[in-house]
Motif scaffolding. Structure first.
Motif, PDB file in Angstrom:
ATOM      1  N   PHE A   1       0.660  -0.866   0.367  1.00 49.51           N
ATOM      2  CA  PHE A   1      -0.009   0.159  -0.254  1.00 49.51           C
ATOM      3  C   PHE A   1       0.933   1.241   0.014  1.00 49.51           C
ATOM      4  CE2 PHE A   1      -2.736  -2.631   1.742  1.00 49.51           C
ATOM      5  CZ  PHE A   1      -4.148  -3.404   1.345  1.00 49.51           C
ATOM      6  N   ARG A   2       0.389   2.350  -0.641  1.00 48.24           N
ATOM      7  CA  ARG A   2       0.865   3.210  -0.205  1.00 48.24           C
ATOM      8  C   ARG A   2      -0.426   4.509  -0.456  1.00 48.24           C
ATOM      9  NH1 ARG A   2       4.183   6.630   1.935  1.00 48.24           N
ATOM     10  NH2 ARG A   2       4.779   8.337   0.835  1.00 48.24           N
TER      11      ARG A   2
ATOM     12  N   VAL B   1       9.446  -3.199  -8.615  1.00 51.65           N
ATOM     13  CA  VAL B   1       8.688  -3.417  -6.849  1.00 51.65           C
ATOM     14  C   VAL B   1       8.182  -2.162  -6.428  1.00 51.65           C
ATOM     15  CG1 VAL B   1      10.767  -3.528  -5.912  1.00 51.65           C
ATOM     16  CG2 VAL B   1       9.221  -4.784  -4.867  1.00 51.65           C
ATOM     17  N   GLU B   2       7.854  -2.269  -5.580  1.00 50.51           N
ATOM     18  CA  GLU B   2       7.301  -1.136  -4.798  1.00 50.51           C
ATOM     19  C   GLU B   2       8.134  -1.227  -2.254  1.00 50.51           C
ATOM     20  OE1 GLU B   2       6.803   2.707  -5.794  1.00 50.51           O
ATOM     21  OE2 GLU B   2       6.413   1.794  -7.185  1.00 50.51           O
TER      22      GLU B   2
ATOM     23  N   GLN C   1       6.415 -14.708  -5.886  1.00 51.58           N
ATOM     24  CA  GLN C   1       5.468 -14.609  -7.444  1.00 51.58           C
ATOM     25  C   GLN C   1       5.874 -12.734  -6.969  1.00 51.58           C
ATOM     26  OE1 GLN C   1       5.520 -16.052 -10.656  1.00 51.58           O
ATOM     27  NE2 GLN C   1       5.803 -14.022 -11.118  1.00 51.58           N
ATOM     28  N   PHE C   2       6.843 -12.641  -8.025  1.00 53.64           N
ATOM     29  CA  PHE C   2       6.655 -10.566  -7.893  1.00 53.64           C
ATOM     30  C   PHE C   2       5.882 -10.600  -8.939  1.00 53.64           C
ATOM     31  CE2 PHE C   2      10.451 -10.813  -5.277  1.00 53.64           C
ATOM     32  CZ  PHE C   2       9.824 -10.420  -4.016  1.00 53.64           C
ATOM     33  N   LEU C   3       5.162  -9.607  -9.041  1.00 56.51           N
ATOM     34  CA  LEU C   3       3.772  -9.042 -10.069  1.00 56.51           C
ATOM     35  C   LEU C   3       5.312  -8.395 -11.800  1.00 56.51           C
ATOM     36  CD1 LEU C   3       2.085  -5.773  -9.478  1.00 56.51           C
ATOM     37  CD2 LEU C   3       1.643  -8.333  -9.925  1.00 56.51           C
ATOM     38  N   SER C   4       4.950  -9.344 -12.354  1.00 54.05           N
ATOM     39  CA  SER C   4       5.673  -9.547 -13.983  1.00 54.05           C
ATOM     40  C   SER C   4       6.021  -8.401 -14.858  1.00 54.05           C
ATOM     41  CB  SER C   4       4.514 -10.667 -15.602  1.00 54.05           C
ATOM     42  OG  SER C   4       5.571 -10.701 -16.144  1.00 54.05           O
TER      43      SER C   4
ATOM     44  N   VAL D   1       0.001  -0.419  -4.527  1.00 56.74           N
ATOM     45  CA  VAL D   1       0.604  -0.316  -5.743  1.00 56.74           C
ATOM     46  C   VAL D   1       1.381  -1.303  -6.290  1.00 56.74           C
ATOM     47  CG1 VAL D   1       0.743   2.377  -5.345  1.00 56.74           C
ATOM     48  CG2 VAL D   1       2.110   0.566  -4.017  1.00 56.74           C
ATOM     49  N   PHE D   2       1.166  -2.689  -5.537  1.00 56.54           N
ATOM     50  CA  PHE D   2       1.818  -3.273  -5.416  1.00 56.54           C
ATOM     51  C   PHE D   2       1.696  -4.791  -5.455  1.00 56.54           C
ATOM     52  CE2 PHE D   2       5.988  -6.144  -5.548  1.00 56.54           C
ATOM     53  CZ  PHE D   2       6.240  -6.644  -7.615  1.00 56.54           C
TER      54      PHE D   2
END
Length: 352
Positions: A215-216, A246-247, A239-242, A221-222
């Motif tokens: 969150f931001r 990163v935030e 698994q990070f967003l493709s 946000v991610f």
């Protein structure tokens, strides 16, 4: 990384906003390179590029700024670096020839902080609506075996129910239903651009049903997924967003923490959550290798304590970041995880 590569990596979405252009549906803006009333220039965050389907202009972030500012490519590169790269040295270019970026569009934009400003970095949430719809779908799915297994695992990691609620930890209880809803509601290109879907058109959290929202200012946000339990040889732990940068995890804590207080910086989100549960304000980088220098100004008000994993990579990262932060005159120290424990969460969940 050389200057050209660093400059090409400057977020084109942020530049477009800083220049005063209004990003509309499907990441379109009114093209600055030819007369038009209907937006036809599309911005592509994954490749940090643009293409106008009206006049055919296309290129990277430097090409875009060069065209808007009427500069040659090299001059545009140096001016972007002057505005956005903290370590850029103006003497590399012609003295006095570098200008602060000003809004070029007819609409005055919301104030955006540049690295050379005194204000903190501001994230403009482009994909938050999609992430939050995904969150809503996950939270409204009936609890089932996946949910129960995930909650059992997280409890074993030492997290209380109040902590899990506080950080809005999600579980993808019904993968097919979640995927179908997103495909039915959004354009596939948007789902791929925001990183939730891979190039094959599938939701990325198939084997990673525990989902950690970043969150931001209260907006997601991610997103980061995790397997339940220990990963196999063929499946990664996270698994990070493709294709999406990163935030900072838990960055909102920095808005309420008083100047001069100690802020702990961890590698993983679970370590950060553990420290917060213990009453120790913390943020997470997502990984020891994921730090963005544009975050640097966010840390200047605090005493920074790096609390990384108890391995060679974590210890090296702590030393490297301490040196980097000292370059910006930010006070730091390092706290080591006690011998016999692998990371912060492991220590606090198993200590007697």
């Amino acid at each position: 990384m050389d200057l050209l590569a660093q400059t090409r990596a400057i977020d084109i979405i942020r530049l477009v906003a800083d220049l005063g252009y209004v990003l509309q549906e499907n990441r379109k803006i009114i093209c600055p390179f030819h007369a038009e009333k209907t937006p036809s220039l599309v911005v592509y965050p994954q490749t940090n590029s643009y293409h106008c389907f009206g006049c055919g202009r296309h290129g990277d972030v430097i090409h875009f700024y060069a065209g808007v500012a009427n500069l040659e490519y090299t001059g545009a590169m140096h001016e972007l670096a002057f505005n956005y790269l903290p370590d850029y040295k103006p003497e590399l270019y012609k003295r006095g020839h570098l200008k602060k970026i000003q809004a070029a569009g007819p609409v005055k934009p919301e104030k955006m902080a540049l690295p050379s400003d005194t204000n903190a970095y501001v994230y403009k949430p482009l994909h938050s609506a999609i992430y939050e719809d995904f969150q809503r779908v996950c939270e409204t799915q009936p609890a089932g075996p996946v949910h129960e297994d995930a909650r059992k695992y997280l409890t074993e990691r030492g997290f209380s129910e109040s902590t899990l609620r506080r950080f809005r930890i999600l579980t993808v209880n019904d993968y097919q239903t979640a995927q179908a809803h997103l495909r039915r509601t959004y354009n596939l290109l948007d789902l791929q651009e925001c990183g939730l879907f891979n190039e094959k058109g599938n939701l990325i959290f198939y084997r990673h049903p525990i989902v950690i929202p970043y969150f931001r200012k209260g907006r997601i946000v991610f997103l980061q997924g995790r397997v339940i339990g220990q990963p196999t040889e063929t499946v990664s732990r996270y698994q990070f967003l493709s294709g999406v940068p990163v935030e900072l995890f838990n960055a909102d804590v920095m808005d309420v923490l008083k100047t001069g207080r100690t802020l702990y910086v961890t590698e993983g989100a679970f370590d950060c959550m553990t420290l917060m549960q213990e009453g120790m304000p913390a943020v997470s980088l997502g990984s020891a290798t994921m730090f963005k220098r544009e975050w640097m100004k966010l840390f200047r008000r605090f005493e920074i304590c790096f609390y990384f994993d108890n391995d060679a990579a974590g210890q090296k990262a702590a030393r490297d970041y301490s040196e980097l932060f000292s370059h910006y005159r930010i006070s730091t120290h390092v706290k080591m995880v006690k011998a016999g424990y692998k990371d912060v969460n492991d220590y606090f969940s198993k200590r007697e």
